[in-house]
Design a protein around this motif. Sequence first.
Motif, mmCIF file in Angstrom:
data_model
loop_
_atom_site.group_PDB
_atom_site.id
_atom_site.type_symbol
_atom_site.label_atom_id
_atom_site.label_comp_id
_atom_site.label_asym_id
_atom_site.label_seq_id
_atom_site.Cartn_x
_atom_site.Cartn_y
_atom_site.Cartn_z
ATOM 1 N N PHE A 153 0.853 -1.206 0.000
ATOM 2 C CA PHE A 153 0.000 0.000 0.000
ATOM 3 C C PHE A 153 0.881 1.245 0.000
ATOM 4 N N ARG A 154 1.849 1.296 0.911
ATOM 5 C CA ARG A 154 2.693 2.481 1.043
ATOM 6 C C ARG A 154 3.545 2.715 -0.210
ATOM 7 N N LYS A 155 3.967 1.645 -0.866
ATOM 8 C CA LYS A 155 4.790 1.777 -2.074
ATOM 9 C C LYS A 155 4.001 2.355 -3.249
ATOM 10 N N HIS A 156 2.699 2.239 -3.193
ATOM 11 C CA HIS A 156 1.849 2.689 -4.300
ATOM 12 C C HIS A 156 0.955 3.856 -3.902
ATOM 13 N N PHE A 157 1.308 4.532 -2.800
ATOM 14 C CA PHE A 157 0.446 5.602 -2.279
ATOM 15 C C PHE A 157 1.060 6.987 -2.499
ATOM 16 N N ALA A 158 0.230 7.906 -2.967
ATOM 17 C CA ALA A 158 0.637 9.308 -3.159
ATOM 18 C C ALA A 158 -0.593 10.193 -3.003
ATOM 19 N N VAL A 159 -0.339 11.473 -2.869
ATOM 20 C CA VAL A 159 -1.420 12.463 -2.971
ATOM 21 C C VAL A 159 -1.507 12.884 -4.426
ATOM 22 N N THR A 160 -2.714 12.901 -4.968
ATOM 23 C CA THR A 160 -2.949 13.452 -6.314
ATOM 24 C C THR A 160 -3.987 14.549 -6.141
ATOM 25 N N HIS A 161 -3.526 15.775 -6.072
ATOM 26 C CA HIS A 161 -4.372 16.905 -5.688
ATOM 27 C C HIS A 161 -4.871 17.669 -6.912
ATOM 28 N N PHE A 162 -6.162 17.507 -7.210
ATOM 29 C CA PHE A 162 -6.816 18.287 -8.258
ATOM 30 C C PHE A 162 -7.281 19.612 -7.672
ATOM 31 N N GLU A 173 -1.264 18.369 -8.602
ATOM 32 C CA GLU A 173 -0.102 18.230 -7.722
ATOM 33 C C GLU A 173 0.080 16.765 -7.354
ATOM 34 N N VAL A 174 1.267 16.266 -7.587
ATOM 35 C CA VAL A 174 1.611 14.888 -7.226
ATOM 36 C C VAL A 174 2.581 14.943 -6.053
ATOM 37 N N PHE A 187 4.901 7.707 -13.169
ATOM 38 C CA PHE A 187 3.676 7.380 -13.903
ATOM 39 C C PHE A 187 2.610 8.448 -13.667
ATOM 40 N N LEU A 188 2.398 8.827 -12.420
ATOM 41 C CA LEU A 188 1.362 9.812 -12.098
ATOM 42 C C LEU A 188 1.662 11.163 -12.743
ATOM 43 N N MET A 189 2.923 11.558 -12.747
ATOM 44 C CA MET A 189 3.301 12.825 -13.366
ATOM 45 C C MET A 189 2.978 12.819 -14.859
ATOM 46 N N GLU A 190 3.348 11.717 -15.532
ATOM 47 C CA GLU A 190 3.110 11.662 -16.974
ATOM 48 C C GLU A 190 1.634 11.465 -17.293
ATOM 49 N N TYR A 191 0.945 10.675 -16.476
ATOM 50 C CA TYR A 191 -0.488 10.446 -16.719
ATOM 51 C C TYR A 191 -1.274 11.754 -16.591
ATOM 52 N N GLY A 192 -0.921 12.549 -15.582
ATOM 53 C CA GLY A 192 -1.602 13.832 -15.398
ATOM 54 C C GLY A 192 -1.448 14.726 -16.603
ATOM 55 N N ASP A 193 -0.253 14.748 -17.168
ATOM 56 C CA ASP A 193 0.029 15.586 -18.335
ATOM 57 C C ASP A 193 -0.606 15.016 -19.606
ATOM 58 N N SER A 200 1.229 18.767 -14.533
ATOM 59 C CA SER A 200 1.620 17.962 -13.373
ATOM 60 C C SER A 200 2.769 18.655 -12.649
ATOM 61 N N VAL A 201 2.592 18.877 -11.361
ATOM 62 C CA VAL A 201 3.616 19.555 -10.556
ATOM 63 C C VAL A 201 3.996 18.652 -9.390
ATOM 64 N N LEU A 202 5.261 18.288 -9.341
ATOM 65 C CA LEU A 202 5.761 17.458 -8.244
ATOM 66 C C LEU A 202 5.943 18.338 -7.015
ATOM 67 N N ALA A 203 5.264 17.989 -5.930
ATOM 68 C CA ALA A 203 5.322 18.801 -4.709
ATOM 69 C C ALA A 203 5.852 17.971 -3.546
ATOM 70 N N LYS A 204 6.315 18.673 -2.531
ATOM 71 C CA LYS A 204 6.772 18.004 -1.309
ATOM 72 C C LYS A 204 5.611 17.932 -0.316
ATOM 73 N N ASP A 205 5.748 17.035 0.645
ATOM 74 C CA ASP A 205 4.683 16.836 1.625
ATOM 75 C C ASP A 205 4.764 17.907 2.713
ATOM 76 N N THR A 206 4.454 19.145 2.291
ATOM 77 C CA THR A 206 4.451 20.295 3.202
ATOM 78 C C THR A 206 3.042 20.875 3.248
ATOM 79 N N PRO A 207 2.674 21.584 4.307
ATOM 80 C CA PRO A 207 1.310 22.099 4.425
ATOM 81 C C PRO A 207 0.865 22.896 3.195
#
Length: 802
Positions: A153-162, A173-174, A187-193, A200-207
């Motif tokens: 689960f953790r290996k395949h988990f991300a935030v995908t923020h529309f 935001e990925v 994959f998520l970055m390219e799929y979004g585009d 697609s914008v790669l973001a860090k896990d910050t507030p």
Amino acid sequence: MSKRRIKKVAIIGSGIMGSGIACHFANIGVDVLLLDIVPRELTDKEKAKGLTLEDKVVRNRLVNDALTASLKSKPSPIYNKKFADRITTGNIDDDLHLIKDVDWVMEVVVERLDIKQSVFEKVEKYRTPGTIISSNTSGIPIKFMNEGRSEDFRKHFAVTHFFNPPRYLKLFEVVPGPDCKQEVTDFLMEYGDKFLGKTSVLAKDTPAFIGNRIGIFGIQSLFHQVKELGLTVEEVDKLTGPVIGRPKSATFRTVDVVGLDTLVHVANGIYDNCPDDEAHDLFKLPDFINTMMENKWLGSKTKQGFYKKSVNAEGKKEILTLDLDTMEYRSKKRAKFATLELTKTIDKPIDRFKVLVGGKDKAGEFYRKNFAAMFAYVQNRIPEISDELYRIDDAMKAGFGWENGPFEIWDAVGVEKGIELMKAEGKEPAAWVTEMVAKGETAFYTVKDGATYYYDVNEKAQVKKPGQDAFIILDNIRKSKEVFKNSGVVIEDLGDGILNCEFQSKMNTIGGDVLAGLNKAVDLAEKDFEGLVVGNQGANFSVGANIGMIFMMAVEQEYDELNMAIKYFQDTMTRMRYSSIPVIAAPHGMALGGGCELSLHADKVVAAAETYMGLVEFGVGVIPGGGGSKEMALRASDTFRKGDVQLNVLQEYFLTIGMAKVSTSAYEAFDLGLLQQGKDVVVVNRDRQIAEAKKHALLLADAGYTQPVHRNDVLVLGKQALGAFMVATDSMQASRFISEHDQKIANKLAYVMAGGDLSEPTKVSEQYLLDIEREAFLSLTTERKTLERIQHMLKTGKPLRN
């Protein structure tokens, strides 16, 4: 990109965002399973019907009601209503097991950690290992959502923020989880585009990630500046709207639309979770915001916010504005600044910033303070929220509709000037900015060989921005690849033997110089190239012909000149079709009137999904005169099939023009007959459109493109159709559904599309139809009512109905 394929997704949570995201996946052809909770009690209607909590219709009520409301909302979340059939609804208790067959599970429930954790626990029971799992959270840290989950689960988990609304706002935001596999992130970055059509914008896990962190800072900064500078709500919206390349809703109207409570929720989250932010106190809500929250003046959802619709003593509707000093509503005041007057002759917002920060009035002071604060803030977010500065610009452009991001604006002002503005406000440049300047770097961005480079803080040098190979950015190649230019167009060499003709007129209207440029483009392509793309990257493809020119000729009664001008337009459109090289039209945004006619005559259309196409000439009292009326008659003829009632087929095409129908997406344009199945294509990501159009031009050229033969086989119905249409318009006028002038226009159109008053169905040439189209168009320009309509359109930008 990996071979992972997304055939079906599950969206858990059917609120505004969940339903919107479900609709957008349906837009791109993906099967969607949309789930929500089971209701806890019956409604009065359900009780009256004798239903129980065990009935399926009750158990799926929440999800079905939410999706129905979403599909009815405006602007629509769906490209075409029939695409909604790709969405299957259900509830979490009965249907969660179905997620075993999906390729991606996305959680879009309320922003409460305990509820999200509960959902993920249930998901893990049924999810197939290797399936992507993501959350649309706007700020809950991944490490908390991941807690207690399996390694897979953790290996395949991300935030995908529309961003809302998911169809229209481009930011995606990925945010990969701490254990997320790089392959999943990529994959998520390219799929979004590529598939979702997003930036697609790669973001860090910050507030608040990137978009909301910077966007909310900008709004909060304005909230605090508005009283400091003694500005009104109207003045701030005037200063922060289209003049600086922002949406018309600017600042306060945007907050009303989004909802003040939503903004406050995010601002409070940043305030609580970013104690070390140097602008921490800025995220504290000013008193007037607290008062509005207490009064539930949240914006559109509560019918009042910074603006409020009202009815005055005379019974007229008006929009009132909140006075931030008295906290009472008053009539709107006109906002005017001398500095803004200086920018009226500067077309592009990016070129206005130097003038704006030099203003001597309150507007100039506002811009100096505002940009100083923004520059100081974004420089300090590197590397906290992003290692690369371009991601911040991409996020603001895609998520908030800014034409230029903060670092692009800083470049436009000048890096040294930006530092000067900051120091005047007591703010210092970040160490990396000082180092950059000391190295002799004079800009955050540069363009080399048609590609954008950005200053990389870690590399301490200009680095090529990734992901550009799939794009052709006309701004980057215009100067170096220019083949021809006049006041209406620029013709660029796209490489591989393909030219591009880019409109440069105001609103990309089509006048004499644009027509001359189109003909020149065909001349050049036929002589030395393989194909031609007609496309641009402005706000709109084209809003139509230059009606100001038509109006002046008609008023001066220069009918011979007007006849020649319309014939030149028709001949140019005909040349688009009958040249010896393939011509590809690449419409986007508004493709109206002449812009639509050009697309109708191209060998192929590569349309952006967000294309609003239509023949709207009725609004100014004429019929389509650049081949549009002819073309719809031709397309009707090509659609006639054995056993069809031909008059009914022709009527559909007639009504498309007569009702000035405009597609709400490129997909809807197929239903209107403006795009053709099996021939024309749709691109979801507009950034890829010119490159995609170039590919199709090459495909046609490589396949051995042959110049088409002029058509002499257009079947027109003559008196049979003309009589039926005129009876219908007579009835509509008698019933006062249309005016006498509307009837006159409709009858002229009927004459053209029927092929005149021929005694029986006859095959005619395109030129025959063009000639009667032009004659009908010219006769309408002699009508006083037509001139009134054109004049009204020129003054207001809106059609006048007589």
